[in-house]
Enzyme design. Sequence first.
Site, mmCIF file in Angstrom:
data_model
loop_
_atom_site.group_PDB
_atom_site.id
_atom_site.type_symbol
_atom_site.label_atom_id
_atom_site.label_comp_id
_atom_site.label_asym_id
_atom_site.label_seq_id
_atom_site.Cartn_x
_atom_site.Cartn_y
_atom_site.Cartn_z
ATOM 1 N N GLU A 164 0.852 -1.195 0.000
ATOM 2 C CA GLU A 164 0.000 0.000 0.000
ATOM 3 C C GLU A 164 0.881 1.235 0.000
ATOM 4 O O GLU A 164 2.090 1.162 0.205
ATOM 5 C CB GLU A 164 -0.967 -0.018 1.193
ATOM 6 C CG GLU A 164 -0.290 0.014 2.550
ATOM 7 C CD GLU A 164 -1.257 -0.191 3.715
ATOM 8 O OE1 GLU A 164 -2.369 -0.724 3.524
ATOM 9 O OE2 GLU A 164 -0.871 0.199 4.836
ATOM 10 N N GLU B 171 -7.235 0.966 14.232
ATOM 11 C CA GLU B 171 -6.047 1.788 14.044
ATOM 12 C C GLU B 171 -6.111 2.548 12.728
ATOM 13 O O GLU B 171 -6.464 1.974 11.695
ATOM 14 C CB GLU B 171 -4.786 0.904 14.066
ATOM 15 C CG GLU B 171 -4.594 0.172 15.387
ATOM 16 C CD GLU B 171 -3.236 -0.524 15.499
ATOM 17 O OE1 GLU B 171 -2.768 -0.693 16.631
ATOM 18 O OE2 GLU B 171 -2.643 -0.883 14.461
ATOM 19 N N GLU C 94 -5.709 -1.267 10.546
ATOM 20 C CA GLU C 94 -6.119 -2.610 10.954
ATOM 21 C C GLU C 94 -6.989 -2.481 12.192
ATOM 22 O O GLU C 94 -7.050 -1.428 12.818
ATOM 23 C CB GLU C 94 -4.890 -3.468 11.287
ATOM 24 C CG GLU C 94 -4.101 -2.956 12.478
ATOM 25 C CD GLU C 94 -3.176 -4.016 13.082
ATOM 26 O OE1 GLU C 94 -3.369 -5.199 12.801
ATOM 27 O OE2 GLU C 94 -2.296 -3.628 13.856
ATOM 28 N N ASN D 154 -7.563 -4.291 15.910
ATOM 29 C CA ASN D 154 -7.071 -5.254 16.885
ATOM 30 C C ASN D 154 -8.245 -5.705 17.742
ATOM 31 O O ASN D 154 -8.872 -4.893 18.423
ATOM 32 C CB ASN D 154 -5.962 -4.651 17.738
ATOM 33 C CG ASN D 154 -4.703 -4.421 16.920
ATOM 34 O OD1 ASN D 154 -4.385 -5.198 16.020
ATOM 35 N ND2 ASN D 154 -3.993 -3.346 17.201
ATOM 36 N N PHE E 298 19.029 -0.887 21.617
ATOM 37 C CA PHE E 298 17.831 -1.449 22.234
ATOM 38 C C PHE E 298 17.842 -2.969 22.329
ATOM 39 O O PHE E 298 16.822 -3.627 22.217
ATOM 40 C CB PHE E 298 16.574 -0.957 21.509
ATOM 41 C CG PHE E 298 16.445 0.523 21.552
ATOM 42 C CD1 PHE E 298 15.801 1.140 22.617
ATOM 43 C CD2 PHE E 298 16.998 1.322 20.568
ATOM 44 C CE1 PHE E 298 15.698 2.515 22.685
ATOM 45 C CE2 PHE E 298 16.906 2.698 20.627
ATOM 46 C CZ PHE E 298 16.256 3.298 21.685
#
Length: 675
Positions: A200, A275, A288, A290, A348
């Site tokens: 997309e 979302e 999407e 959830n 991280f």
Amino acid sequence: MFKKILIANRGEIACRVIKTCRKMGIKTVAVYSDADKEAMHVQMADEAVHIGESQAAKSYLLIDRIVKACKDTGAEAVHPGYGFLSENRAFQEALAKAKIIFIGPDAHAIQAMGDKIESKKLASKAKVSTVPGFMGVIKDVAHAKKIAKEVGYPVMMKASAGGGGKGMRIARNESEVQEGFERSQAEAKSSFGDDRMFIEKYIEQPRHVEIQVIADRHGNTLYLNERECSIQRRHQKVIEEAPSPFLDAKTRKAMGEQAVALAKAVKYVSAGTVEFIVDTKRNFYFLEMNTRLQVEHPVTELITGLDLVELMIRIANNEKLPFKQKDVKINGWALESRVYAEDPYRNFLPSTGRLVRYIPPAENKNVRVDTGVQEGGEISVFYDPMIAKLCSWGKTRKEATAHMRKALDSYYIRGVSHNIPFLASVLGKKKFVDGQLSTNFIAEEYPNGFSDRDLPAAEPEPLLAVAALVHHAYVRRAAAISGQIPRHGRKVPSDWVMAIDTHADGEKEFPVTVTPDHDAIENGGGIASGAIKIGKKIIKVSSDWIFTTPLFVGEVAGEFMTIQIERRGVGYRLSHAGSQIDVVVYTVREAELARLMPHKPPPDLSKFLLSPMPGLLVSLAVKEGQEVKAGETLAIVEAMKMQNVLKAERDGVVKKIYGEAGASLAVDEMILEFC
Ligand code: ADP
Ligand code: ADP
Ligand code: MG
């Protein structure tokens, strides 16, 4: 109402659900794996059932064991939390067969929304605005290139079964499709067992804004306003807030109504999240849905005053929602920081181990801590390295941020690395303060990763003043030990030399003079109060710090501060606002001698390619003797199911290769050496 609920999850979310059950007078059953034998959720629940080995696939994901645990304990309903089996169709079917209620949406809604391609089609049918792109399965790289060209660069290549930010990559041109498509596909295959991909349009400077919906079985479907989750790292949320600093009432209403339309289209019940991605002109596009309780649901609870878990339980019990859309208000502002056991200074890298010391900030109307660990507990390699979700509430965004900063300052964690310095740094960035967010925020503000330089250049003097007073108090106490030979009692000097290691220009010295506040000492308390002269400045400190407490809370030069202070050998480590300084306190004579000590230069590592993380060396792209240009791929390392490409930082010639494809690497292990 149910008498007993089983929580098919672990960690903070299991604890969160247990809290609400307790409030409602419902008994709880925890399930646990080997690694979680002594976990907090097991201790909090009324009963606990061991369901298997540490790996999730051998415990928390075993449907039969969980159903059996329900039967054995007489639990009538199951709350799945998020992750694990929360969006698993087979789990719901197994529960239905055993006549156990699933606290969440129906199987058909989960099924419809579980697949990104299918849910996008559904959304567009329900007149929800979707991201422009190709709503079908991409066959291969050649097909991907063709579609990407039609959609128009930049594009987002996504796994249809994706979740948690995995199996997703941006491509800004054809060569990025070439490079990234198959890797995303491989990630999708290994993480979700499904390699269907779609493409997309990539929305530039996007914000992630999502709408919380809630629906009962009596036809009431409402939206509980939005959360902005634009602060993301690798498409995973780091800091969330509600409301969004970007939405206006009109956009909020439009998004809320579309989210409700989508929920109604799939006959959604329970709590769910739709979302959206929002562009700079406030156009919004569905991403999407959830079909579960979302990690960041507390920020919604803090501004609406609702308990989403309670609502989910009541809805599962067939009750009606006790309010209408017009009753849903926005009260103040809430933030959530995800506190992870990871090392922000090392890209991280997840950090595991025991929480040797763990003191979360105190909870009150401005601070909420959702945690699943306690002091002495372990952050294991088997699950998400989340330590807690730290939330703050204030009347305004500014107030909520101030509460968050203070709470971060007092969050005391030792034994594992954690991302608190990074979180504190984000909160201090001007763009964050101004609410100028986008999902590129972290990539743009930290182009070279996170380092000390990203922390506000704090004046060292206030921290030095606190360290000097605390040190003085310790020396005073040592001097006062009874039984010393008369007239040989130790003298406590008031002049000291404090040295801090400034990475740039070596050790920096500050001569200080400490004048403790004797009145305060004699009246009890006030051990660390007084005046400290540093250079020409005099800094006044007042606090009720007492020996061995790791937190110094008090006023320093007229400002209220929370500082973590630890004794380390001959000095102290102080942490505040994400920064950390190590201070050595010398007597004047010691300082003279210390100046004579030779300085050890750090080793030169620029000739080596070291593994930035523990992982698997997937492949090597170069041979010994080969010339490489800056930016060229050297090797690919896979860690946490993500493939990381290591590129040459500058031109050079490969001298020797140490690693071998397929080998597992430790952090900092040598992969190759340049001439
Ligand atoms: P949120 O928007 O609530 O943060 P995420 O998509 O980040 O949701 O996922 C929440 C949790 O669920 C994370 O632990 C994530 O790893 C896990 N998760 C989400 N989707 C999947 C999936 N399809 N398969 C496995 N785990 C998933
Ligand atoms: P996941 O299931 O992994 O949560 P999402 O589709 O929700 O996947 O996307 C996760 C994040 O990736 C979003 O929050 C957003 O930051 C980014 N993203 C996804 N699609 C796009 C897009 N088309 N354009 C820009 N950013 C996107
Ligand atoms: Mg998502």
